[in-house]
Design a protein around this motif. Structure first.
Motif, short mmCIF file in Angstrom:
data_model
loop_
_atom_site.label_atom_id
_atom_site.label_comp_id
_atom_site.label_asym_id
_atom_site.label_seq_id
_atom_site.Cartn_x
_atom_site.Cartn_y
_atom_site.Cartn_z
N ASP A 119 36.92 51.98 50.52
CA ASP A 119 37.17 50.77 49.72
C ASP A 119 37.58 49.63 50.65
O ASP A 119 38.28 49.84 51.64
CB ASP A 119 38.29 51.05 48.72
CG ASP A 119 38.53 49.85 47.84
OD1 ASP A 119 37.78 49.64 46.88
OD2 ASP A 119 39.46 49.08 48.17
N GLY A 120 37.09 48.43 50.33
CA GLY A 120 37.44 47.26 51.14
C GLY A 120 36.57 47.13 52.37
O GLY A 120 36.92 46.45 53.33
N ASN A 224 43.95 37.54 43.73
CA ASN A 224 43.03 36.61 44.38
C ASN A 224 43.06 35.28 43.62
O ASN A 224 42.34 35.10 42.62
CB ASN A 224 41.60 37.16 44.40
CG ASN A 224 40.65 36.17 45.07
OD1 ASN A 224 41.04 35.03 45.36
ND2 ASN A 224 39.43 36.59 45.33
N SER A 259 41.83 43.92 50.13
CA SER A 259 41.49 45.34 50.31
C SER A 259 42.50 46.12 49.48
O SER A 259 43.69 46.15 49.80
CB SER A 259 41.61 45.71 51.80
OG SER A 259 41.09 46.99 52.01
N LEU A 260 42.00 46.75 48.40
CA LEU A 260 42.90 47.36 47.41
C LEU A 260 43.91 48.30 48.04
O LEU A 260 45.11 48.21 47.75
CB LEU A 260 42.07 48.12 46.36
CG LEU A 260 42.85 48.98 45.38
CD1 LEU A 260 43.83 48.15 44.56
CD2 LEU A 260 41.89 49.73 44.44
N TYR A 274 50.54 43.90 41.86
CA TYR A 274 49.16 43.71 42.34
C TYR A 274 48.27 43.69 41.11
O TYR A 274 48.45 44.48 40.17
CB TYR A 274 48.73 44.86 43.26
CG TYR A 274 47.24 44.83 43.53
CD1 TYR A 274 46.35 45.49 42.66
CD2 TYR A 274 46.71 44.06 44.55
CE1 TYR A 274 44.97 45.40 42.85
CE2 TYR A 274 45.34 43.98 44.75
CZ TYR A 274 44.47 44.63 43.89
OH TYR A 274 43.11 44.53 44.08
N TYR A 276 44.06 42.65 39.52
CA TYR A 276 42.74 42.05 39.62
C TYR A 276 42.28 41.73 38.20
O TYR A 276 41.54 42.49 37.59
CB TYR A 276 41.73 42.94 40.33
CG TYR A 276 40.58 42.10 40.86
CD1 TYR A 276 39.62 41.55 39.99
CD2 TYR A 276 40.49 41.77 42.20
CE1 TYR A 276 38.62 40.72 40.44
CE2 TYR A 276 39.47 40.95 42.67
CZ TYR A 276 38.55 40.42 41.78
OH TYR A 276 37.56 39.58 42.25
N LYS A 286 36.74 43.65 38.14
CA LYS A 286 36.01 44.15 39.31
C LYS A 286 36.39 45.59 39.68
O LYS A 286 35.54 46.38 40.09
CB LYS A 286 36.27 43.23 40.50
CG LYS A 286 35.62 43.70 41.78
CD LYS A 286 35.73 42.68 42.89
CE LYS A 286 34.93 43.13 44.10
NZ LYS A 286 35.02 42.17 45.21
N LEU A 287 37.66 45.94 39.55
CA LEU A 287 38.08 47.27 40.01
C LEU A 287 37.57 48.34 39.05
O LEU A 287 37.47 48.13 37.83
CB LEU A 287 39.60 47.34 40.14
CG LEU A 287 40.21 46.37 41.15
CD1 LEU A 287 41.71 46.57 41.25
CD2 LEU A 287 39.56 46.53 42.52
N ARG A 288 37.22 49.53 39.56
CA ARG A 288 36.62 50.59 38.76
C ARG A 288 37.67 51.54 38.25
O ARG A 288 38.54 51.98 38.99
CB ARG A 288 35.61 51.38 39.62
CG ARG A 288 34.37 50.58 39.99
CD ARG A 288 34.57 49.83 41.27
NE ARG A 288 33.44 48.98 41.60
CZ ARG A 288 33.48 48.16 42.65
NH1 ARG A 288 34.53 48.11 43.43
NH2 ARG A 288 32.44 47.39 42.91
N GLU A 292 39.20 53.82 41.22
CA GLU A 292 40.30 53.01 41.77
C GLU A 292 41.50 52.96 40.82
O GLU A 292 42.59 53.38 41.16
CB GLU A 292 39.78 51.59 42.08
CG GLU A 292 38.81 51.56 43.23
CD GLU A 292 37.88 50.34 43.24
OE1 GLU A 292 37.72 49.69 42.20
OE2 GLU A 292 37.29 50.07 44.30
P1 P6P Z 1 37.81 39.92 45.88
C1 P6P Z 1 36.87 45.66 47.70
O1 P6P Z 1 35.50 45.43 47.46
C2 P6P Z 1 37.59 45.61 46.37
O2 P6P Z 1 37.02 46.48 45.46
C3 P6P Z 1 39.06 45.93 46.60
O3 P6P Z 1 39.28 46.71 47.71
C4 P6P Z 1 39.68 44.57 46.76
O4 P6P Z 1 41.01 44.55 46.30
C5 P6P Z 1 38.80 43.67 45.90
O5 P6P Z 1 37.51 44.27 45.86
C6 P6P Z 1 38.69 42.29 46.51
O6 P6P Z 1 37.89 41.52 45.64
O7 P6P Z 1 37.00 39.43 44.71
O8 P6P Z 1 39.24 39.41 45.85
O9 P6P Z 1 37.17 39.73 47.22
#
Ligand code: P6P
Length: 350
Positions: A119-120, A224, A259-260, A274, A276, A286-288, A292
């Motif tokens: 991941d990341g 983000n 990076s998660l 934290y 998303y 976005k996160l699965r 995740e």
């Molecule tokens: P963004 C990496 O692809 C991921 O899944 C996570 O590790 C991370 O936190 C996130 O996407 C970052 O996404 O949109 O902030 O670049």
């Protein structure tokens, strides 16, 4: 016997103790050992990425609709091979693969392993923290899944998807390995959270933090904020409140490395939040859930924290088969398994 100050406890030794105590069985011990072996190999690949020409993209797009990095492909193969050779996994589900697959080599245990091998990985070329995430379930053929795409999946694929689509509450074990200034393997088997640091002197994970508890209050938030204008008004207000210095004169600090595993590990140790959240671009975030959100929520609950989609406890959410076998276009459009901590919805909840 008094513990010698030089006595170190390796991950292998710790796992054997858990097995002797009856917390896990011999098969699960072997699966977890095979995962730690995969993480050691990936750690070496990540640290030498620039030297061995493993930076950059593979040139393919994965089922998540993301450009696959060379290391995504290699890490996925390493993780899958280590799990297959353990002979104790029945089904493996990788975030990098289209659908979960049955493991022919299994001859006992039959565990279900979900994982995100790297991941990341978009951070690899800049040598920013990355990580592998995993979760382990017992086989569960009774899992009720809304199977509205039977014609697309074979009976065997459907069985695999049904077994993988279990709520996070069913997790037996979860963890991650963070590849950063040091390589740290974090695991829970339902009795607290433990961290092991890879000692490069002899290639073993050594126990460095026992029974980790997330601080009750933290001063860091990790989102983000580039998505701020696409968030709903309630979330914008929450973000603005975090920035308000308030009576103490000190607002929250913003930390976000994209990076998660790195953002999560810092939050686990230092406290804070934290997230998303969904936004107007990714309506399902976005996160699965499978690869995740559920494993990380199991870990953070074991450390005294919470994992929520803003409405539901993450571990209560019953994944739909789209979580495990969405087609690329569904996932790119934010359907299927694209979920996030702050606005995660399961098909059943809706
Ligand atoms: P963004 C990496 O692809 C991921 O899944 C996570 O590790 C991370 O936190 C996130 O996407 C970052 O996404 O949109 O902030 O670049």
């Amino acid at each position: 016997r008094a513990k010698s100050k030089f006595e170190i406890q390796t991950l292998t030794g710790w796992l054997l103790k858990q097995e002797q105590a009856g917390v896990i069985d011999a098969e699960l011990t072997i699966v977890l050992s095979s995962i730690s072996m995969a993480c050691k190999q990936i750690a070496s690949l990540v640290q030498r990425a620039g030297i061995s020409n493993l930076t950059g993209i593979q040139g393919a797009v994965n089922v998540q609709g993301e450009d696959q990095k060379k290391l995504d492909v290699v890490s996925n193969e390493v993780f899958s091979n280590c799990l297959r050779s353990s002979g104790r996994t029945g089904i493996i589900a990788s975030e990098e693969e289209d659908v979960p697959v049955a493991v022919e080599e299994s001859y006992s245990g039959n565990y279900i392993v979900v994982f995100d091998p790297l991941d990341g990985s978009s951070n690899i070329d800049a040598a920013v923290s990355t990580g592998s995430i995993f979760g382990i379930y017992s086989p569960n053929d009774e899992c009720i899944v809304d199977s509205d795409n039977e014609d697309e999946l074979s009976a065997e694929e459907q069985r695999c998807v049904v077994n993988v689509c279990q709520p996070g509450d069913n997790l037996l074990a979860a963890g991650y390995c963070m590849y950063s200034s040091s390589v740290i393997f974090v695991i829970t088997i339902g009795k607290g959270v433990y961290a092991f640091t890879l000692d490069p002197m002899y290639g073993e994970f050594v126990l460095t933090q026992e029974d980790i508890k997330i601080p009750k209050a933290g001063k860091i938030y990790s989102f983000n904020e580039g998505n701020y204008k696409m968030w709903d008004d309630k979330l914008k207000k929450y973000m603005d409140d975090l920035k308000d210095p308030g009576p103490s004169g000190k607002p929250y600090s913003a930390r976000y490395i994209g990076s998660l595993v790195g953002d999560f590990h810092r939050t686990l140790l230092y406290g804070g939040i934290y997230g998303y959240p969904r936004d107007s671009k990714s309506k399902n975030g976005k996160l699965r859930l499978l690869y995740e959100c559920a494993p990380m929520s199991f870990i953070v609950e074991q450390a005294g924290g919470k994992g929520s989609d803003g409405h539901n406890r993450i571990l209560d959410i019953q994944p739909t088969e789209e979580e495990a076998a969405a087609t690329a276009e569904e996932r790119i459009s934010g359907g299927g398994n694209l979920r996030n901590f702050c606005d995660l919805r399961s098909k059943f909840a809706e």
